[in-house]
Enzyme design. Structure first.
Site, PDB file in Angstrom:
ATOM      1  N   GLU A  13       0.853  -1.209   0.000  1.00 42.08           N
ATOM      2  CA  GLU A  13       0.000   0.000   0.000  1.00 42.08           C
ATOM      3  C   GLU A  13       0.874   1.238   0.000  1.00 42.08           C
ATOM      4  O   GLU A  13       1.819   1.342   0.789  1.00 42.08           O
ATOM      5  CB  GLU A  13      -0.891   0.065   1.245  1.00 42.08           C
ATOM      6  CG  GLU A  13      -2.190  -0.652   1.136  1.00 42.08           C
ATOM      7  CD  GLU A  13      -3.117  -0.355   2.319  1.00 42.08           C
ATOM      8  OE1 GLU A  13      -3.129   0.781   2.823  1.00 42.08           O
ATOM      9  OE2 GLU A  13      -3.822  -1.290   2.716  1.00 42.08           O
TER      10      GLU A  13
HETATM   11  C1  LIG Z   1       2.704  16.594  10.924  1.00 41.97           C
HETATM   12  C2  LIG Z   1       1.816  15.441  10.738  1.00 41.97           C
HETATM   13  C3  LIG Z   1       0.451  15.798  11.187  1.00 41.97           C
HETATM   14  C4  LIG Z   1       2.377  14.234  11.425  1.00 41.97           C
HETATM   15  C5  LIG Z   1       1.533  13.039  11.233  1.00 41.97           C
HETATM   16  C6  LIG Z   1       1.933  11.970  12.173  1.00 41.97           C
HETATM   17  C7  LIG Z   1       0.891  10.837  12.317  1.00 41.97           C
HETATM   18  C8  LIG Z   1      -0.418  11.397  12.701  1.00 41.97           C
HETATM   19  C9  LIG Z   1       0.801   9.991  11.060  1.00 41.97           C
HETATM   20  C10 LIG Z   1       2.147   9.364  10.768  1.00 41.97           C
HETATM   21  C11 LIG Z   1       1.886   8.007  10.110  1.00 41.97           C
HETATM   22  C12 LIG Z   1       0.415   8.015   9.888  1.00 41.97           C
HETATM   23  C13 LIG Z   1      -0.265   6.676   9.664  1.00 41.97           C
HETATM   24  C14 LIG Z   1       0.320   6.023   8.433  1.00 41.97           C
HETATM   25  C15 LIG Z   1      -0.491   4.930   7.890  1.00 41.97           C
HETATM   26  C16 LIG Z   1      -1.768   4.734   8.196  1.00 41.97           C
HETATM   27  C17 LIG Z   1      -2.474   3.556   7.603  1.00 41.97           C
HETATM   28  C18 LIG Z   1      -3.743   3.952   6.941  1.00 41.97           C
HETATM   29  O1  LIG Z   1      -4.499   2.806   6.574  1.00 41.97           O
HETATM   30  C19 LIG Z   1      -4.443   2.294   5.250  1.00 41.97           C
HETATM   31  O2  LIG Z   1      -4.557   3.356   4.391  1.00 41.97           O
HETATM   32  C20 LIG Z   1      -5.651   3.573   3.506  1.00 41.97           C
HETATM   33  C21 LIG Z   1      -5.794   5.061   3.354  1.00 41.97           C
HETATM   34  O3  LIG Z   1      -6.008   5.675   4.585  1.00 41.97           O
HETATM   35  C22 LIG Z   1      -6.889   2.848   4.003  1.00 41.97           C
HETATM   36  O4  LIG Z   1      -7.979   3.055   3.215  1.00 41.97           O
HETATM   37  C23 LIG Z   1      -6.495   1.383   4.048  1.00 41.97           C
HETATM   38  O5  LIG Z   1      -7.603   0.570   4.265  1.00 41.97           O
HETATM   39  C24 LIG Z   1      -5.485   1.180   5.149  1.00 41.97           C
HETATM   40  O6  LIG Z   1      -4.897  -0.087   4.995  1.00 41.97           O
HETATM   41  C25 LIG Z   1      -4.556   4.772   7.888  1.00 41.97           C
HETATM   42  C26 LIG Z   1      -3.814   5.946   8.436  1.00 41.97           C
HETATM   43  C27 LIG Z   1      -2.510   5.596   9.101  1.00 41.97           C
HETATM   44  C28 LIG Z   1      -2.774   4.819  10.383  1.00 41.97           C
HETATM   45  C29 LIG Z   1      -1.736   6.926   9.394  1.00 41.97           C
HETATM   46  C30 LIG Z   1      -2.362   7.738  10.480  1.00 41.97           C
HETATM   47  C31 LIG Z   1      -1.566   9.018  10.771  1.00 41.97           C
HETATM   48  C32 LIG Z   1      -0.116   8.772  11.077  1.00 41.97           C
HETATM   49  C33 LIG Z   1       0.026   7.996  12.375  1.00 41.97           C
END
Ligand SMILES: CC(C)CCC[C@@H](C)[C@H]1CC[C@H]2[C@@H]3CC=C4C[C@@H](O[C@@H]5O[C@H](CO)[C@@H](O)[C@H](O)[C@H]5O)CC[C@]4(C)[C@H]3CC[C@]12C
Length: 765
Positions: free
Chosen positions: A515
């Site tokens: 992904e």
């Molecule tokens: C300055 C910024 C605000 C700093 C941001 C820091 C954190 C809040 C983020 C850093 C890494 C992020 C996480 C990365 C990956 C993620 C997985 C994601 O799920 C998948 O993605 C698709 C699109 O969203 C979704 O449809 C799929 O089904 C999933 O398999 C969801 C978000 C997150 C957990 C993401 C959250 C924010 C951070 C922790």
């Protein structure tokens, strides 16, 4: 049919002769997260009890795709040179009716989907992804069936009142079908992942991975809930897999199905939390109502609490005004009467110690309601024996061993793709029997800034991987400035993720970005009216640049056939699809404006100039040879002509790449602004050196065959206009090729500074 994929000693995907190949494609399609009948997108309001009461009667048939449309979608994807599909499916879609009650009609539909994908010319590689987001639809995401929540003793109908989960559906006005709420009251952008820190999801993951250790009283039919849930989940996956093998063995014989991934984005739940009375300071995501674990427990038991509330600001997340949540007499747990009815329905016999109407963490002595009336946290460090490393190396490994053994008992040939928690390295499995030579490591990458702000910020970026993995003593050090640095930083992050994964699993294990993607609804969906996708193009180009820098294989998140400008991918306001039916008219508009400047794709006879560096050992100038019309690509990535309308940010999605390298990859870069592509490699020394080409997908969208300029260190070329493939027959050792659209002068970064290059006029036919 596409050729069998092998793995080289260096952990690259390769063909049977050791030529490096690349897997590229999409996640198809996020609609698998929601039922098709009734169509229950997350913007379907929860107007009555039917959402829960009828959850066992839904059908997911037609998600991912309507059968009749499959060929059209696959051909469209092939036009990008894509050869691979990640096929997500949910546990709910297979076993929504109850434990062990499978929806065989849906499984047979999936077999048909796969058969039709395989039927498209040259086929496609497909691997299966048991998908979940924040456990299930009923806890704000997708994945597990409703009965799994009942199994833990939850009453999901009360999650709203107790803030045990946040569901998009509750933010839709049943009368208007529109979203309700303003500011903090609204369903905030990307708020759904905060469910990972709410009672429902966090408890479910704790039970799934660590029930035996942390909830020993939670036994069902004599089994701890951990074993019960893992057993049911693994059985459901393997029942689907076995049915595919049974009904359509040719999908395996034809190399269509290449393997199975472990559960999507596993999560540690509470495991590792050191103090249940505070919001862990290492938590990067704080948005909306943010109770501590203890506050969640109290809310779940119907006790009013005042919790922190966060909002997104320019500087990240900052605390806003606290918010008092009053469950209004509701509990997140089933009452005795409700649980009796549920247990009778599913034939569950619980441990008599497992009292109904009670928080299971209270049951395990983590907290109590003191006689004097107040809730008291007794063991704030209840989950702290384990830390992140303990979770991944023990709890996760135990789960992975279960699915690995089941899978390998059944299929010794296909790949198994191990997926660690998102943005974290995998466990150290070197010398473990569960790490075999057909194991691949999955990584997911999302740029934190782009994801959370839904904009492409050219000025400020964040090293998301570094931040999440606490590589900086101060988060401020994770900041990077300027678009070039941001692009390089993303490239560095992907290469570090690859390096970290290999250091845990060994260099012979390939890393696959299963992904990666961007939200298309940037800048408040401006592009949908202006047709200006420059932000999306820049963001996606940064990802493309990062991926091709390490020749990484990937499947983009995502391709959604039912995407719309209004509701995106129909799930939690996400809009990640690289294609949308709503963008088709936009593309036509653009085309009609630019058509006069575009060369005809049908042209087959073209004049190009080539040049050869003196440093090459060959004495012959490079030249074009007649291409073989029946180009044997040995690969599913074989473009078929189609209409490109509907693709968003097409300039950045459509990229040249080495489909097959006769040697070892060294470097690649596609420069979108000057339309040039550079590839450096170390050519193999084999008896067939000059007869086996390196094949480069060279899309005419960027590289019109009659306007090419090619410089290389050695070789001859053949360009196949049908498949948009440049075959480069080069010599052994360090080699480069630089391909420019239009005139050579447009190449800004020459790979050779040798001014006395030879050049020749050649004909492509
Ligand atoms: C300055 C910024 C605000 C700093 C941001 C820091 C954190 C809040 C983020 C850093 C890494 C992020 C996480 C990365 C990956 C993620 C997985 C994601 O799920 C998948 O993605 C698709 C699109 O969203 C979704 O449809 C799929 O089904 C999933 O398999 C969801 C978000 C997150 C957990 C993401 C959250 C924010 C951070 C922790």
């Amino acid at each position: 049919m596409p050729a069998k994929i092998h793995i080289s000693a260096n952990g690259e995907f390769c063909d049977k002769d050791g030529n490096v190949i690349q897997l590229r494609g999409v996640n198809l399609d996020p609609s698998v997260k929601i039922p098709a009948k009734p169509f229950l997108s997350t913007h379907a309001p929860i107007a009555d009890g039917a959402f829960f009461e009828d959850a066992d009667k839904v059908s997911f048939i037609n998600h991912p795709l309507v059968l009749e449309d499959i060929e059209e979608h696959i051909i469209r994807l092939k036009s990008l040179g894509y050869n691979t599909i990640r096929l997500p499916f949910t546990w709910e879609s297979l076993e929504h009716a109850g434990p062990g009650q499978y929806d065989f009609a849906y499984m047979d539909y999936i077999v048909e989907v796969l058969t039709r994908i395989n039927g498209v010319q040259h086929g496609m590689y497909v691997y299966l992804d048991p998908h979940q987001d924040v456990w299930s639809r009923f806890s704000g995401g997708s994945g597990a069936p409703l009965w799994t929540l009942y199994c833990a003793g939850f009453q999901p109908a009360n999650f709203l009142a107790t803030d045990a989960a946040i569901l998009h559906n509750y933010y839709i006005d049943p009368k208007t079908g529109r979203e309700i709420g303003k500011d903090e009251e609204a369903y905030l952008k990307m708020v759904w992942p905060t469910n990972y820190f709410k009672l429902a999801c966090q408890t479910m993951f704790t039970l799934f991975f660590g029930g035996k250790q942390y909830a020993p009283k939670c036994t069902i039919n004599g089994e701890n809930i951990q074993d019960y849930l893992q057993g049911k989940f693994n059985n459901a996956i393997m029942t689907l897999y076995a049915r595919i093998k049974d009904k359509a063995p040719e999908l395996f014989d034809n190399n269509c199905i290449i393997g199975l991934e472990s559960v999507n984005e596993p999560n540690c739940g509470y495991i590792g939390e050191t103090d249940l009375d505070v919001i862990p300071k290492e938590r990067d995501l704080k948005l909306g109502r943010t109770p501590t674990a203890f506050q969640s427990f109290m809310l779940g038991e119907g006790i009013e609490s005042t919790v922190d509330q966060y909002k997104r600001t320019f500087f990240g997340f900052s605390k806003g005004k606290p918010c008092t949540i009053n469950p209004g007499g509701k509990k997140a747990w089933l009452s005795a009467q409700e649980r009796d009815a549920i247990d009778a329905k599913y034939n569950w016999e619980r441990n008599p110690e497992w009292k109904p109407d009670t928080c299971i963490w209270k049951l395990h002595g983590v907290w109590e309601i003191h006689e004097s009336g107040g809730p008291v946290l007794l063991k704030s460090d209840y989950f702290s024996q384990a830390d992140e490393a303990v979770f991944i190396n023990n709890h996760f490994v135990e789960y992975y061993t279960g699915i690995y053994n089941k899978f390998r008992a059944f299929d010794k040939e296909s790949f198994i793709i191990i997926q660690p928690p998102v943005m974290k390295p995998p466990p150290n499995l070197q010398n473990f029997p569960i790490l075999d030579d057909k194991t691949i490591c999955a990584c997911h990458f999302y740029d934190g800034m782009t994801l959370m702000y839904k904009t492409w910020n050219k000025r400020i970026g964040i090293d998301t991987y570094g931040l999440v993995n606490k590589k900086y003593s101060n988060p401020a050090f994770a900041v990077v400035l300027g678009e070039n640095s941001i692009r390089k930083c993303i490239r560095k992050q992907l290469s570090e993720m690859q390096k970290d994964a290999k250091s845990m699993l060994g260099k012979n294990v390939p890393v696959f970005f299963t992904e990666i993607g961007i939200p298309f609804d940037m800048d408040d969906k401006k592009a949908y009216t202006t047709n200006d996708y420059s932000s999306q193009t820049a963001a996606l180009d940064a990802l493309g640049f990062a991926l091709e820098g390490s020749n990484l294989s990937y499947t983009l998140w995502c391709y959604c056939s039912i995407n719309s400008h209004a509701w995106g991918d129909n799930w939690n306001n996400e809009d990640f699809s690289i294609w949308s039916p709503d963008d088709k008219p936009l593309y036509r508009e653009t085309r009609s404006k630019t058509l006069t400047r575009e060369p005809s794709p049908a042209s087959t006879a073209t004049s190009v100039s080539t040049s050869k560096s003196k440093s090459s050992s060959s004495s012959q100038p490079p030249s074009f040879i007649k291409p073989d019309d029946d180009l044997d690509l040995d690969s599913a990535s074989c473009t078929l002509k189609t209409d490109l309308s509907g693709f968003r940010a097409l300039d950045a999605i459509m990229r040249p790449f080495p489909m097959k390298i006769h040697g070892t990859f060294e470097f690649a870069e596609f420069n979108l602004s000057n339309k040039s592509y550079t590839l450096k490699l170390i050519g193999r020394t084999t008896p067939e050196t000059t007869t086996v080409p390196t094949c480069i997908f060279l899309p005419r969208h960027h590289f019109a065959p009659n306007h090419l300029s090619i410089r290389s260190s050695s070789g001859r070329y053949a360009y196949n206009t049908n498949y948009q493939v440049l075959e480069w027959f080069h010599e052994p050792g360090h080699q480069y090729i630089e391909i420019c659209a239009k005139s050579k002068s447009r190449c800004s970064t020459p790979v050779s500074d040798d001014s006395s290059d030879l050049s020749a006029e050649c004909i492509i036919s």
